[in-house]
Design an enzyme around this catalytic site. Structure first.
Site, PDB file in Angstrom:
ATOM      1  N   CYS A  83       0.801  -1.225   0.000  1.00 56.07           N
ATOM      2  CA  CYS A  83       0.000   0.000   0.000  1.00 56.07           C
ATOM      3  C   CYS A  83       0.833   1.275   0.000  1.00 56.07           C
ATOM      4  CB  CYS A  83      -0.950  -0.008   1.199  1.00 56.07           C
ATOM      5  SG  CYS A  83      -2.122  -1.380   1.162  1.00 56.07           S
ATOM      6  N   HIS A 344      -8.877   3.812  -2.319  1.00 54.97           N
ATOM      7  CA  HIS A 344      -7.528   3.295  -2.097  1.00 54.97           C
ATOM      8  C   HIS A 344      -7.103   2.341  -3.217  1.00 54.97           C
ATOM      9  CE1 HIS A 344      -3.928   2.043  -0.204  1.00 54.97           C
ATOM     10  NE2 HIS A 344      -4.396   1.078   0.570  1.00 54.97           N
TER      11      HIS A 344
END
Length: 395
Positions: A83, A344
């Site tokens: 991430c 995201h």
């Protein structure tokens, strides 16, 4: 002596629910990359090296994406750091410019994702890259029937509650704030305002997290053009250049695999990177005006207040209760809506944070503008693991 490095162009697609639009990752990159180049006022032919960040894709997806911007034969790097991939691409680009190797670079981040919870099973014939994390989580609190990501971050929230008396409402207030901020962001995946009660009463995922406290999977791309100070002056871009004053990347330390669920999600990584950035830039957290941090789950935003030094250990709940992390408070945290509302798409997240903070420091953030913003802080976290903290300031 290292050269100063500046962000001179940024771009970003809207972040969207996977499958909502008929597009593929090269289309996303063409949109975001073109915006960044136009913002910088240069052609792709001026780019010396390209850093492409993505998590789900094949070995040369970066080339396939960047080729939509031009075919100049320059080096193209494929970057994957879970991430924190987008900010890792930015980190690499900055290093080469700071070291005097090149003067102009393009950092791209993109992701085309599947609907539903992240798949973290890995390949059966080799070690799972998150295997140690899952084993540690199981040894600490067992393995519940819940998706792995909200479980591991939810456990960190539970530990904070047990240690410091934090309540489920504190975490819900963070989600309430970020959903509210997103109503002013046209690029955000979610732009709806919710009441605190709606957030608390939305579908339980893993206590204390409910659905509206969790980031969604998303499709999207973001990009940034970086230049050396000499190149900025040569092209006369001083008025739009935002300095990357300091940047640090850290990875897991022994504490990650101990007895603390908070350390398991990278608290010490974030803390160490933040301290290095403050020291390098010669500032304190009190000097920062606006922050984009990695709120993959509301529990992680609260924990990260303490990791970034915004307050002492155990005092993060007070910041949200007193309104210190929104407009009118000491800092505005996640004016974009954060991961919870903005979305995201893993490889794009770090560069979307960069874009938001660049707009904030230029005074171009429109309805979500933080008045008088001069110093900005970015925090991007990936389990597995890496934390990247970046400090920006107006040129």
């Amino acid at each position: 002596m290292s050269q100063k490095v500046y962000v001179v162009g940024v771009g970003m697609t809207p972040f969207e629910k996977p499958g909502r639009r008929d597009w593929d990752y090269p289309d996303m990159v063409k949109e975001a990359g073109t915006q960044a180049l136009e913002d910088a006022g240069i052609d792709y032919s001026a780019i010396e090296q390209v850093f492409c960040g993505y998590v789900y894709g094949d070995s040369t997806s970066g080339q396939r994406a960047a080729y939509e911007l031009g075919l100049t034969g320059v080096p193209i790097y494929n970057v994957n750091n879970n991430c924190s991939t987008g900010s890792t691409a930015l980190f690499m680009a900055r290093q080469l410019i700071a070291g005097g190797i090149i003067d102009t670079a393009l950092a791209l981040g993109f992701e085309k994702m599947q609907r539903g919870s992240l798949k973290t099973d890995g390949q059966e014939d080799r070690a799972n890259p998150l295997g140690r994390h899952f084993e540690t989580m199981a040894s600490q609190r067992g393995f519940a029937r819940a998706p792995a990501a909200p479980q591991i971050f939810g456990n960190a929230g539970l530990e904070h509650m047990e240690r410091y008396g934090t309540t489920a409402e504190h975490f819900a207030k963070i989600a309430h704030k970020n959903h509210l901020h997103s109503t002013n962001n046209p690029r955000s995946q979610f732009q709806d305002e919710y009441t605190l009660e709606q957030i608390l009463e939305s579908r339980p995922v893993h206590h204390p997290l409910t659905m509206l406290q969790c980031c969604p999977t998303s499709d999207g791309s973001a990009a940034a053009v970086l230049m050396s100070e000499a190149k900025v002056r040569e092209l006369g871009l001083q008025d739009q250049a935002i300095e990357i004053a300091a940047m640090s990347m850290t990875t897991d330390m022994p504490s990650s695999f101990g007895k603390s669920a908070i350390d398991l999600v990278g608290f010490e990584m974030s803390q160490k990177a933040a301290r290095q950035v403050y020291q390098s830039a010669g500032i304190t957290p009190e000097d920062v005006d606006v922050i984009e941090l990695h709120d993959c789950f509301s529990t992680n935003e609260l924990i990260t207040y303490e990791a970034l030094g915004l307050c002492d250990l155990g005092q993060a709940g007070r910041l949200i209760d007193e309104g210190q992390v929104t407009y009118g408070g000491k800092w505005v945290v996640n004016p974009s809506g954060g991961l919870i509302s903005k979305g995201h798409p893993l490889g794009a997240t770090g560069l979307a944070q960069c874009a938001e903070l660049t707009w904030q420091l230029r005074g171009q953030a429109e309805r979500r503008q933080v008045d008088g913003a001069e110093i900005a802080l970015q925090h991007n976290l990936g389990l597995g693991g890496a934390a990247v903290v970046t400090l920006y300031r107006r040129s």
